[in-house]
Design an enzyme around this catalytic site. Structure first.
Site, PDB file in Angstrom:
ATOM      1  N   LYS A 186     -20.795 -18.832   3.006  1.00 24.08           N
ATOM      2  CA  LYS A 186     -20.718 -20.290   3.102  1.00 24.08           C
ATOM      3  C   LYS A 186     -22.106 -20.853   2.889  1.00 24.08           C
ATOM      4  O   LYS A 186     -22.897 -20.982   3.822  1.00 24.08           O
ATOM      5  CB  LYS A 186     -20.178 -20.749   4.461  1.00 24.08           C
ATOM      6  CG  LYS A 186     -19.788 -22.244   4.446  1.00 24.08           C
ATOM      7  CD  LYS A 186     -19.796 -22.880   5.814  1.00 24.08           C
ATOM      8  CE  LYS A 186     -21.149 -23.404   6.198  1.00 24.08           C
ATOM      9  NZ  LYS A 186     -21.647 -24.489   5.317  1.00 24.08           N
ATOM     10  N   GLY A 197     -30.868 -20.642   9.698  1.00 20.17           N
ATOM     11  CA  GLY A 197     -30.787 -22.064   9.981  1.00 20.17           C
ATOM     12  C   GLY A 197     -31.524 -22.413  11.258  1.00 20.17           C
ATOM     13  O   GLY A 197     -32.479 -21.734  11.649  1.00 20.17           O
ATOM     14  N   SER A 198     -31.074 -23.433  11.936  1.00 15.40           N
ATOM     15  CA  SER A 198     -31.778 -23.939  13.105  1.00 15.40           C
ATOM     16  C   SER A 198     -31.542 -23.041  14.316  1.00 15.40           C
ATOM     17  O   SER A 198     -30.529 -22.343  14.426  1.00 15.40           O
ATOM     18  CB  SER A 198     -31.314 -25.360  13.428  1.00 15.40           C
ATOM     19  OG  SER A 198     -30.003 -25.339  13.958  1.00 15.40           O
ATOM     20  N   ASP A 225     -24.886 -23.840   2.120  1.00 14.54           N
ATOM     21  CA  ASP A 225     -24.953 -25.234   2.540  1.00 14.54           C
ATOM     22  C   ASP A 225     -24.333 -26.124   1.462  1.00 14.54           C
ATOM     23  O   ASP A 225     -24.492 -25.889   0.257  1.00 14.54           O
ATOM     24  CB  ASP A 225     -26.406 -25.652   2.778  1.00 14.54           C
ATOM     25  CG  ASP A 225     -26.496 -27.017   3.418  1.00 14.54           C
ATOM     26  OD1 ASP A 225     -26.526 -27.098   4.651  1.00 14.54           O
ATOM     27  OD2 ASP A 225     -26.524 -28.020   2.670  1.00 14.54           O
ATOM     28  N   GLU A 277     -40.147 -28.657  15.329  1.00 15.94           N
ATOM     29  CA  GLU A 277     -40.270 -28.329  13.907  1.00 15.94           C
ATOM     30  C   GLU A 277     -39.986 -29.568  13.068  1.00 15.94           C
ATOM     31  O   GLU A 277     -38.944 -30.203  13.196  1.00 15.94           O
ATOM     32  CB  GLU A 277     -39.286 -27.212  13.544  1.00 15.94           C
ATOM     33  CG  GLU A 277     -39.438 -26.703  12.128  1.00 15.94           C
ATOM     34  CD  GLU A 277     -38.476 -25.558  11.815  1.00 15.94           C
ATOM     35  OE1 GLU A 277     -38.784 -24.766  10.909  1.00 15.94           O
ATOM     36  OE2 GLU A 277     -37.420 -25.464  12.485  1.00 15.94           O
ATOM     37  N   CYS A 286     -39.074 -21.952   5.989  1.00 23.19           N
ATOM     38  CA  CYS A 286     -39.066 -21.482   7.378  1.00 23.19           C
ATOM     39  C   CYS A 286     -40.396 -20.858   7.784  1.00 23.19           C
ATOM     40  O   CYS A 286     -40.771 -20.899   8.955  1.00 23.19           O
ATOM     41  CB  CYS A 286     -37.933 -20.487   7.585  1.00 23.19           C
ATOM     42  SG  CYS A 286     -37.956 -19.080   6.456  1.00 23.19           S
ATOM     43  N   GLU A 310     -32.101 -15.732  11.314  1.00 23.00           N
ATOM     44  CA  GLU A 310     -33.448 -16.239  11.060  1.00 23.00           C
ATOM     45  C   GLU A 310     -33.430 -17.718  11.363  1.00 23.00           C
ATOM     46  O   GLU A 310     -32.741 -18.490  10.689  1.00 23.00           O
ATOM     47  CB  GLU A 310     -33.911 -15.994   9.629  1.00 23.00           C
ATOM     48  CG  GLU A 310     -35.384 -16.368   9.482  1.00 23.00           C
ATOM     49  CD  GLU A 310     -35.886 -16.352   8.063  1.00 23.00           C
ATOM     50  OE1 GLU A 310     -36.201 -17.454   7.560  1.00 23.00           O
ATOM     51  OE2 GLU A 310     -35.958 -15.272   7.474  1.00 23.00           O
ATOM     52  N   LEU A 311     -34.215 -18.120  12.357  1.00 29.10           N
ATOM     53  CA  LEU A 311     -34.096 -19.461  12.914  1.00 29.10           C
ATOM     54  C   LEU A 311     -35.380 -20.260  12.712  1.00 29.10           C
ATOM     55  O   LEU A 311     -36.120 -20.020  11.775  1.00 29.10           O
ATOM     56  CB  LEU A 311     -33.696 -19.352  14.385  1.00 29.10           C
ATOM     57  CG  LEU A 311     -32.467 -18.462  14.639  1.00 29.10           C
ATOM     58  CD1 LEU A 311     -32.170 -18.330  16.121  1.00 29.10           C
ATOM     59  CD2 LEU A 311     -31.253 -18.969  13.880  1.00 29.10           C
ATOM     60  N   TRP A 363     -29.994 -24.744   2.793  1.00 29.06           N
ATOM     61  CA  TRP A 363     -30.236 -25.425   1.526  1.00 29.06           C
ATOM     62  C   TRP A 363     -31.653 -25.275   1.000  1.00 29.06           C
ATOM     63  O   TRP A 363     -31.915 -25.545  -0.157  1.00 29.06           O
ATOM     64  CB  TRP A 363     -29.936 -26.924   1.668  1.00 29.06           C
ATOM     65  CG  TRP A 363     -30.559 -27.561   2.891  1.00 29.06           C
ATOM     66  CD1 TRP A 363     -29.930 -27.834   4.060  1.00 29.06           C
ATOM     67  CD2 TRP A 363     -31.928 -27.981   3.086  1.00 29.06           C
ATOM     68  NE1 TRP A 363     -30.809 -28.403   4.969  1.00 29.06           N
ATOM     69  CE2 TRP A 363     -32.032 -28.502   4.392  1.00 29.06           C
ATOM     70  CE3 TRP A 363     -33.055 -27.974   2.273  1.00 29.06           C
ATOM     71  CZ2 TRP A 363     -33.240 -28.997   4.899  1.00 29.06           C
ATOM     72  CZ3 TRP A 363     -34.252 -28.458   2.771  1.00 29.06           C
ATOM     73  CH2 TRP A 363     -34.337 -28.961   4.066  1.00 29.06           C
ATOM     74  N   ASN A 364     -32.607 -24.858   1.834  1.00 26.62           N
ATOM     75  CA  ASN A 364     -34.006 -24.995   1.424  1.00 26.62           C
ATOM     76  C   ASN A 364     -34.413 -24.007   0.336  1.00 26.62           C
ATOM     77  O   ASN A 364     -35.265 -24.309  -0.500  1.00 26.62           O
ATOM     78  CB  ASN A 364     -34.935 -24.873   2.638  1.00 26.62           C
ATOM     79  CG  ASN A 364     -34.808 -23.545   3.348  1.00 26.62           C
ATOM     80  OD1 ASN A 364     -33.718 -22.996   3.476  1.00 26.62           O
ATOM     81  ND2 ASN A 364     -35.922 -23.023   3.823  1.00 26.62           N
TER      82      ASN A 364
END
Length: 538
Positions: free
Chosen positions: A202, A253-254, A204, A407, A309, A275-276, A178-179
């Site tokens: 998909k 995401g996370s 967020d 984080e 991120c 990408e985490l 979502w960011n």
């Protein structure tokens, strides 16, 4: 901390002053929202409310997809991909360039949607259509060279011909956060389409309208209607359904969720790029230009309210300049204009949700309770918006505090002194993350040398994050638990392809011929290898 006057009643339309901004308000018109929401394939009958963090009121009610909808999305995407993979590179490049032009033409509309859904400052939202347009233009221009067949050296000079081709994976599953709802929803998928794939996305659930608008722009640019499918629903249900059907998965995401994605992909023997998370470090060396470093540190820490991120959460400052730098950094932070509004003028906007605000409050309160000092900020500002939190600078953060290693993903930065650059690099490398770093120094050569010692996928010298992020030719991604694979550049497209080698052999076969014995053949091949070595052949 500066703040604008409250926007008036909690009526979303009132968040823009028509006297100062005569543009039409794109979002929230019922027909407009219905047109975007109608792009979702969902048969469950269930809907979920989408709320704006600007004022906490509903933007839309969106249909929730179920597993059968994911099946249908993949079936449509596969049919479309079969035809799309046969289109010429020229045709794909032209569609990408039309998308570039459309995004620039519609940027006000895109920015409105981003701000409505994410609550970020308008200037931060502007970065998104800019980045996606740049990405579309880059792959439009570079595509012929990236996917063109090429020759490789054959085993026997002049007799073995090897042709290498890039074959699209098929249907790529993209699970985006979502960011950065426009950038993350589209930028990876643009490269996938360019390579000849279809996409099932998909986004967020908090930022669906922006992602759906991106899908509409793709169609307007000339991409086939079924080539890009969008589904909506809880990640725990729809995410695994996508992974179980995709030929490749792209996840942002996370780290915790990324591990689950990687395990599920490994079970199916399909590839993935991830990408985490990050706990990104910024180093201010003793010879840094302090004004430039302070300005960069503000952007590094508080762009998109820290929900980025590659933003910084740890800052290491040389003893020799620490006090002078901190004075400048605090002053610049306190001068920021903070608020929740559609208009230009705010330096920092809102966090996206109550959950994100709760995380930030918990991290700061824990640090303060254990002895950290707040140099500025440290408070939620419900008077400015339901999820607004002041840009916050902490000093004296220690390993027993949650925000030391976890984080935060909010507008919080911790400052630390260092006296030895080797120690600063070691501390920057501490922990498991390795996404982005920044170094400020007037000695650019020395800073680049230090960058090579930092275990991060991107390192910016005399810049926060934009130098690497905006350089589309530069691959971007994480080391260690910050991820796998790269977006942008050639790697960002090649991850969505399989390399196929086609070898054609003339005259001689790979075995004894003309009555030659196996032993004689072995001697001949050994002699041939020695000759090729003398000729410098690889």
């Amino acid at each position: 901390m500066n703040a604008p006057e409250p926007s008036g009643p909690a009526d979303l339309q009132g968040l823009r002053d028509p006297e100062h901004d005569p543009r039409a308000s794109y979002a929230l018109e019922p027909e407009y929202v219905a047109g975007l929401a109608g792009r979702l394939r969902a048969t469950s009958g269930e809907t979920r409310a989408l709320e704006s963090p600007l004022a906490g009121q509903p933007l839309a009610h969106l249909a929730v997809s179920q597993t059968s909808d994911v099946d249908e999305a993949f079936a449509r995407a596969r049919r479309a991909q079969e035809a799309w993979s046969r289109t010429s590179v020229t045709e794909r490049s032209a569609a990408l360039h039309r998308l570039h032009d459309l995004i620039l033409d519609r940027q006000d509309e895109i920015i409105d949607l981003i701000v409505w859904e994410s609550g970020k400052a308008r200037k931060d939202a502007f970065d998104e259509p800019l980045h996606v347009a740049m990405t579309a233009r880059y792959y439009s221009r570079k595509l012929p060279g990236l996917v063109a067949p090429r020759r490789a050296a054959g085993a026997i000079p002049a007799l073995t011909r090897v042709d290498l081709a890039r074959i699209p994976k098929g249907v790529v599953g993209i699970i985006s956060p979502w960011n950065y709802p426009f950038t993350m929803a589209l930028s990876d998928g643009i490269a996938a389409l360019a390579a000849g794939n279809a996409v099932v996305a998909k986004p967020d659930g908090q930022t669906m309208l922006t992602a759906l608008y991106g899908a509409r722009l793709l169609e307007e640019a000339g991409f086939p209607a079924d080539l890009w499918q969008v589904v909506h629903g809880p990640g725990s249900q729809i995410g695994p359904a996508i992974i179980d059907r995709a030929d490749y998965v792209c996840f942002t995401g996370s780290t915790a969720t990324g591990r689950d994605v990687a395990r599920r992909c490994a079970d199916r023997l399909i590839g993935c790029s991830l990408e985490l998370g990050g706990k990104n470090p910024l180093l201010v060396l003793r010879d840094a230009d302090l004004e430039r470093a302070a300005e960069g540190a503000v952007r590094a820490s508080f762009s998109n309210a820290g929900q980025l991120c590659v933003s910084m959460e740890r800052m290491y400052v040389a003893d020799q300049v620490y006090d002078r730098f901190v004075e400048r950094f605090v002053a610049r932070t306190q001068a920021l204009t903070v608020g929740a509004s559609l208009d230009w003028g705010n330096d920092m906007g809102s966090l996206i949700s109550a959950a994100q605000l709760e995380t930030v409050v918990r991290h700061v309160d824990d640090a303060v309770a254990k002895g950290a000092r707040v140099l500025t900020g440290g408070r939620a500002r419900p008077d400015l918006g339901p999820y607004v939190y002041e840009p916050t600078i902490l000093e004296g953060v220690t390993p027993d505090m949650t925000c030391f290693a976890d984080e935060t993903f909010g507008p919080v930065i911790a400052l630390y002194r260092f006296s030895d650059e080797a120690d600063a690099v070691a501390r920057a490398n501490a922990g498991d993350y390795g996404l982005n770093a920044s170094i400020y120094s007037r000695d650019v050569r020395r800073a680049r040398a230090l960058a090579g010692q930092i275990r991060c996928g991107t390192v910016n010298v005399n810049e926060a994050f934009a130098a690497t992020f905006a350089s589309i030719d530069a691959p971007m991604g994480g080391m260690r638990t910050s991820g796998l694979g790269r977006r942008q550049g050639a790697e960002g497209l090649h991850r969505f392809t399989e390399t196929q080698s086609v070898a054609t052999q003339r005259l001689l076969r790979f075995g004894p011929s003309y009555g030659m014995s196996d032993r004689a053949y072995a001697r001949m091949m050994t002699a041939s290898l020695r000759v090729l070595d003398k000729l410098g052949r690889a």
